[in-house]
Scaffold this motif. Structure first.
Motif, PDB file in Angstrom:
ATOM      1  N   LEU A 264      -2.622   6.808   8.795  1.00 61.65           N
ATOM      2  CA  LEU A 264      -2.912   5.755   7.818  1.00 61.65           C
ATOM      3  C   LEU A 264      -1.828   4.683   7.816  1.00 61.65           C
ATOM      4  CD1 LEU A 264      -4.259   7.828   4.792  1.00 61.65           C
ATOM      5  CD2 LEU A 264      -5.554   6.222   6.217  1.00 61.65           C
ATOM      6  N   ALA A 265      -0.574   5.091   7.925  1.00 58.03           N
ATOM      7  CA  ALA A 265       0.527   4.128   7.952  1.00 58.03           C
ATOM      8  C   ALA A 265       0.343   3.149   9.115  1.00 58.03           C
ATOM      9  CB  ALA A 265       1.862   4.851   8.053  1.00 58.03           C
TER      10      ALA A 265
ATOM     11  N   LEU B 271       6.200   4.068   1.919  1.00 55.44           N
ATOM     12  CA  LEU B 271       5.966   5.382   2.506  1.00 55.44           C
ATOM     13  C   LEU B 271       6.802   6.429   1.793  1.00 55.44           C
ATOM     14  CD1 LEU B 271       6.116   4.411   6.292  1.00 55.44           C
ATOM     15  CD2 LEU B 271       4.085   4.676   4.856  1.00 55.44           C
TER      16      LEU B 271
ATOM     17  N   GLY C 103       3.567  10.124   4.541  1.00 51.44           N
ATOM     18  CA  GLY C 103       3.450   9.112   5.582  1.00 51.44           C
ATOM     19  C   GLY C 103       4.142   9.404   6.896  1.00 51.44           C
TER      20      GLY C 103
ATOM     21  N   ILE D 146       1.584   5.132   0.589  1.00 48.69           N
ATOM     22  CA  ILE D 146       1.075   6.262   1.373  1.00 48.69           C
ATOM     23  C   ILE D 146       2.034   7.434   1.197  1.00 48.69           C
ATOM     24  CG2 ILE D 146       0.495   7.138   3.669  1.00 48.69           C
ATOM     25  CD1 ILE D 146      -0.131   4.236   4.477  1.00 48.69           C
TER      26      ILE D 146
ATOM     27  N   LEU E 279       3.951  -1.687   3.314  1.00 48.73           N
ATOM     28  CA  LEU E 279       3.794  -0.283   2.932  1.00 48.73           C
ATOM     29  C   LEU E 279       4.965   0.252   2.131  1.00 48.73           C
ATOM     30  CD1 LEU E 279       2.619   1.147   6.383  1.00 48.73           C
ATOM     31  CD2 LEU E 279       1.176   0.408   4.475  1.00 48.73           C
TER      32      LEU E 279
ATOM     33  N   GLY F 131      -1.295  10.979   6.977  1.00 47.89           N
ATOM     34  CA  GLY F 131      -0.454   9.937   6.392  1.00 47.89           C
ATOM     35  C   GLY F 131       0.150   9.027   7.444  1.00 47.89           C
TER      36      GLY F 131
ATOM     37  N   THR G  21       0.857  -1.169   0.000  1.00 50.21           N
ATOM     38  CA  THR G  21       0.000   0.000   0.000  1.00 50.21           C
ATOM     39  C   THR G  21       0.903   1.231   0.000  1.00 50.21           C
ATOM     40  OG1 THR G  21      -1.703  -1.174   1.240  1.00 50.21           O
ATOM     41  CG2 THR G  21      -1.788   1.236   1.284  1.00 50.21           C
TER      42      THR G  21
END
Length: 65
Positions: free
Chosen positions: A17-18, A30, A9, A6, A28, A14, A4
């Protein structure tokens, strides 16, 4: 392996969400301006949630300065 992405981040929404995505077993990518902060966040999230984190220190705003 799926990731994903972001942006922003390392702070604010951000960052939240991380943590949320990592907590739900998402690997992730970032992106943020500050490499040092990203590196610390990577270590923290990988330790807490046992996910894989890639970091990209980059200013995507397009602004010079």
């Amino acid at each position: 392996m799926k990731y994903t992405l972001i942006t922003g981040g390392s702070s604010g929404i951000g960052l939240k969400l991380a943590h949320t995505f990592a907590q739900n077993n998402h690997n992730l990518i970032l992106v943020a301006r500050d490499k040092k902060i990203l590196s610390l966040l990577k270590e923290n999230l990988e330790s807490l949630y046992k996910v894989d984190i890639k970091i990209i220190p980059l200013d995507i705003s397009g602004e010079k300065g």
